[in-house]
Design a protein around this motif. Structure first.
Motif, short mmCIF file in Angstrom:
data_model
loop_
_atom_site.label_atom_id
_atom_site.label_comp_id
_atom_site.label_asym_id
_atom_site.label_seq_id
_atom_site.Cartn_x
_atom_site.Cartn_y
_atom_site.Cartn_z
N UNK A 15 0.72 -1.18 0.29
CA UNK A 15 0.00 -0.13 0.02
C UNK A 15 0.69 1.21 -0.01
N UNK A 16 2.02 1.07 0.19
CA UNK A 16 3.06 2.44 0.18
C UNK A 16 3.11 2.76 -1.22
N UNK A 17 3.13 4.05 -1.23
CA UNK A 17 3.08 4.65 -2.71
C UNK A 17 4.63 5.19 -2.47
N UNK A 18 5.50 4.55 -3.53
CA UNK A 18 7.20 5.17 -3.35
C UNK A 18 7.15 6.34 -4.53
N UNK A 19 6.54 6.12 -5.43
CA UNK A 19 6.43 7.33 -6.54
C UNK A 19 4.93 7.76 -6.89
N UNK A 20 4.80 9.05 -7.00
CA UNK A 20 3.58 9.30 -7.59
C UNK A 20 3.79 10.61 -8.36
N UNK A 21 2.89 10.71 -9.67
CA UNK A 21 2.99 11.60 -10.49
C UNK A 21 4.19 12.26 -10.95
N UNK A 22 5.15 11.12 -11.31
CA UNK A 22 6.47 11.70 -11.76
C UNK A 22 6.64 11.83 -13.26
N UNK A 212 10.80 13.94 -3.20
CA UNK A 212 10.24 14.13 -1.78
C UNK A 212 9.02 13.41 -1.60
N UNK A 213 9.20 12.38 -0.85
CA UNK A 213 7.96 11.57 -0.75
C UNK A 213 7.42 10.87 -2.01
N UNK A 214 8.09 10.69 -2.99
CA UNK A 214 7.71 10.01 -4.25
C UNK A 214 7.39 11.03 -5.31
N UNK A 215 7.40 12.23 -5.04
CA UNK A 215 7.24 13.27 -5.92
C UNK A 215 8.25 14.20 -6.29
N UNK A 216 8.44 14.70 -7.45
CA UNK A 216 9.70 15.52 -7.98
C UNK A 216 9.15 16.92 -7.30
N UNK A 217 9.93 17.57 -6.45
CA UNK A 217 9.68 18.69 -6.03
C UNK A 217 10.34 19.75 -6.51
N UNK A 218 11.58 19.38 -7.01
CA UNK A 218 12.71 20.49 -7.80
C UNK A 218 13.12 19.77 -9.10
N UNK A 219 13.19 20.36 -10.00
CA UNK A 219 14.06 20.01 -11.33
C UNK A 219 14.86 21.14 -11.94
N UNK A 220 15.92 21.20 -11.55
CA UNK A 220 16.84 22.29 -12.41
C UNK A 220 18.35 22.20 -11.94
N UNK A 221 18.98 23.27 -12.38
CA UNK A 221 20.39 23.40 -12.03
C UNK A 221 20.65 23.54 -10.59
N UNK A 222 21.66 23.08 -10.07
CA UNK A 222 22.03 23.28 -8.47
C UNK A 222 22.61 24.75 -8.43
N UNK A 223 21.96 25.48 -7.48
CA UNK A 223 22.55 26.76 -7.33
C UNK A 223 22.98 27.07 -5.67
#
Lengths: 223, 337
Positions: A15-22, A212-223
């Motif tokens: 029941x654990x949701x490892x990834x969602x809407x990636x 974070x908790x299976x969702x992509x919360x940030x996508x970009x260059x690292x600053x």
């Protein structure tokens, strides 16, 4: 190799949701880091690309091909095109460094003459050329990690996946390992490295996907 | 450049737009020479691996060879008994006891009629008087017989069949006997081959016993090999996982274990053959002496070349099958997580 995730989710039987809407798109020849807390879904994401796990919903395209259309019989051929450095399933200690690195070539039925050349080429790239006859057990942690990398690249994969490749290494060795990945990327290999060593990632200046908790919360260059 | 390399090169340089499916297909393809070389290599490596655990491997091979040498030894014994009894052939006689109301003329015409048959060599006519005389001489019941008001004995035709009686001709002689019993003039028929019939029954029983025992012991070998291979798969779990990770097909992973079963079977079969040959040699002197008491010029038979080949073939097949049963189940159980 290019990889595209479209609204991908993975629910385990528990029941654990490892990834969602990636959603993300890793282009041919791109290098990206995957970061996030442990349990954020980094390993699951890589397992989906390797077809070790199957997604619960959404679409994963590898070079435009939907992985859902590949049956169990196509999995070995798919995996041969991807080089992996995983934390578990590392080296086999009942054989030499050479035999460990040769495994992906043997599995694909390569010519023995070719195997020798390519294994030595791969060991040369990771700086272990003189140690092919050693047992991996006799080598240091950093060297063992590099054997794993040599094994991952010996088949000249189009995609390199690494899950925490610098896990137990000191900062200097970690930087060396990351530089290795960068070199492979420079010759056209698509690279994705999961790591939570944020300081190191920052110095590398590549794209960073934060889970974070299976969702992509940030996508970009690292600053 | 070999076609394989060509294909690989093409795969690497191909633009990303080329369909992955076609690349997958080319990555999977093995040429025949490659496939053969791979098999040869795996076969050798599996043998070397057996020597890596000499004690465990020897134990398994010995258990297999004992299981195989038991039916093999019984087979050799049966073969010798059959050979001895096949050589036991002698002139057989079918005695026809005619109805006592038949007179000499009728009986003689029947005798002539029978002697023209191709499956009958000759017919000896024994009249009532001759029979009485013969009986008097041999039995010593002279006085009792002379006290009887009339001769109680029937006319007897002693039919000598063309074929001598042996295990091979027993059936045709029995048929001939049945045939003669159908004749209207004949009251009772006797074929003096009862001992042979008993022997045939015993041999038939022996044969079935050997077959049943063989089936049981072959099943035992299947289980022994299966169990050994299951443990081998389990002890190489990590290796199986890594191979799956780097893209080994199930067939590739299965192969060394199947060859392991093949070697267990073949080596077990080889040892069983040697044990049987040794055993045959050991019992040959007393066995020949025993049989020569009854029969001369006997030579003990053991496994001949074709039987050795058959034994090895069967054991190799059984070994490989045992491995197959174990491997196909256990390799599927080991999955990457």
């Amino acid at each position: 190799m290019e990889i595209e995730f479209q609204r991908v989710g993975k629910k385990y039987d528990s029941g654990q949701e490892a990834l969602s809407q990636v959603n993300f798109h890793l282009r041919q020849g791109e290098m990206a880091f995957l970061t996030g807390h442990s349990g954020a879904g980094k390993s699951t994401l890589m397992k989906l690309i390797m077809m070790i796990e199957r997604q619960s919903y959404g679409q994963i395209l590898v070079d435009g091909v939907d992985l859902r259309t590949l049956g169990p019989k196509s999995i070995p051929a798919h995996r041969r095109r991807v080089g992996v450095v995983f934390q578990n399933h590392q080296l086999l200690f009942d054989r030499s460094v050479f035999d460990n690195v040769a495994l992906p070539l043997q599995v694909s039925g390569a010519d023995p003459m070719q195997i020798g050349k390519r294994v030595r080429a791969a060991l040369d790239k990771v700086g272990l050329l003189g140690k092919e006859k050693f047992n991996p057990m006799a080598l240091s942690g950093g060297e063992q990690q590099r054997i794993g990398i040599a094994r991952a690249v010996v088949n000249k994969p189009q995609l390199l996946l690494a899950d925490e490749p610098t896990g137990n290494l000191d900062p200097r060795l970690s930087a060396e390992i990351m530089n290795l990945f960068q070199e492979f990327n420079r010759v056209g290999v698509t690279v994705m490295v999961a790591s939570h060593d944020l300081a190191l990632i920052a110095r590398m200046r590549h794209r960073v996907l934060t889970l974070n908790q299976g969702r992509i919360v940030n996508d970009g260059g690292f600053n | 450049m070999s076609p394989k390399q060509n294909r690989r090169g093409a795969t690497r340089q191909a633009a990303p737009s080329v369909s992955t499916q076609s690349k997958l297909a080319s990555a999977k393809g093995f040429s025949f020479a490659q496939y053969f070389r791979l098999h040869q290599q795996t076969m050798l490596e599996s043998l070397i691996r057996l020597f890596g655990y000499p004690l465990a491997s020897i134990m398994t091979v010995v258990v297999i060879s004992i299981s195989l040498s038991l039916p093999g030894g019984l087979f050799v014994m049966l073969k010798n008994v059959e050979r001895v009894t096949d050589q036991w052939e002698r002139q057989s006689v079918i005695s026809l006891y005619l109805f006592s109301n038949l007179d000499d003329t009728e009986a003689l015409s029947l005798s002539h009629q029978l002697s023209t048959r191709s499956d009958i060599r000759s017919v000896e006519y024994i009249s009532k008087e001759e029979g009485l005389r013969y009986f008097e001489q041999s039995s010593g019941y002279e006085e009792i017989l002379s006290a009887l008001p009339e001769n109680p004995l029937p006319i007897v035709l002693k039919v000598i069949p063309t074929a001598p009686v042996s295990l091979a001709t027993l059936q045709s002689l029995t048929d001939l006997k049945e045939d003669l019993a159908e004749l209207a003039q004949v009251e009772y028929v006797e074929l003096d081959a009862q001992w042979l019939q008993r022997l045939a029954t015993i041999l038939n029983f022996g044969q079935r016993f050997v077959y049943a025992l063989s089936a049981l012991l072959i099943a035992a070998v299947l289980l022994i090999v299966g169990n050994t291979i299951r443990m081998a798969v389990e002890s190489r779990r990590e290796e199986v996982l890594v191979m799956k990770l780097v893209g080994a097909t199930d067939a590739y992973i299965r192969r060394p274990f199947l060859y392991m079963g093949f070697w267990f079977g073949t080596l077990g079969g080889l040892l069983a053959c040697m044990m049987i040959l040794l055993l045959s040699w050991w019992v040959s002197t007393p066995a020949v002496r025993l049989i020569e008491l009854y029969h001369s010029g006997f030579e003990l038979q053991t496994f001949n070349a074709s039987e050795v080949v058959l034994c090895l073939t069967i054991s190799a097949i059984v070994g490989t099958s045992g491995a197959w049963i174990a491997v196909s189940r256990h390799i599927a159980d080991i999955e990457l997580q």
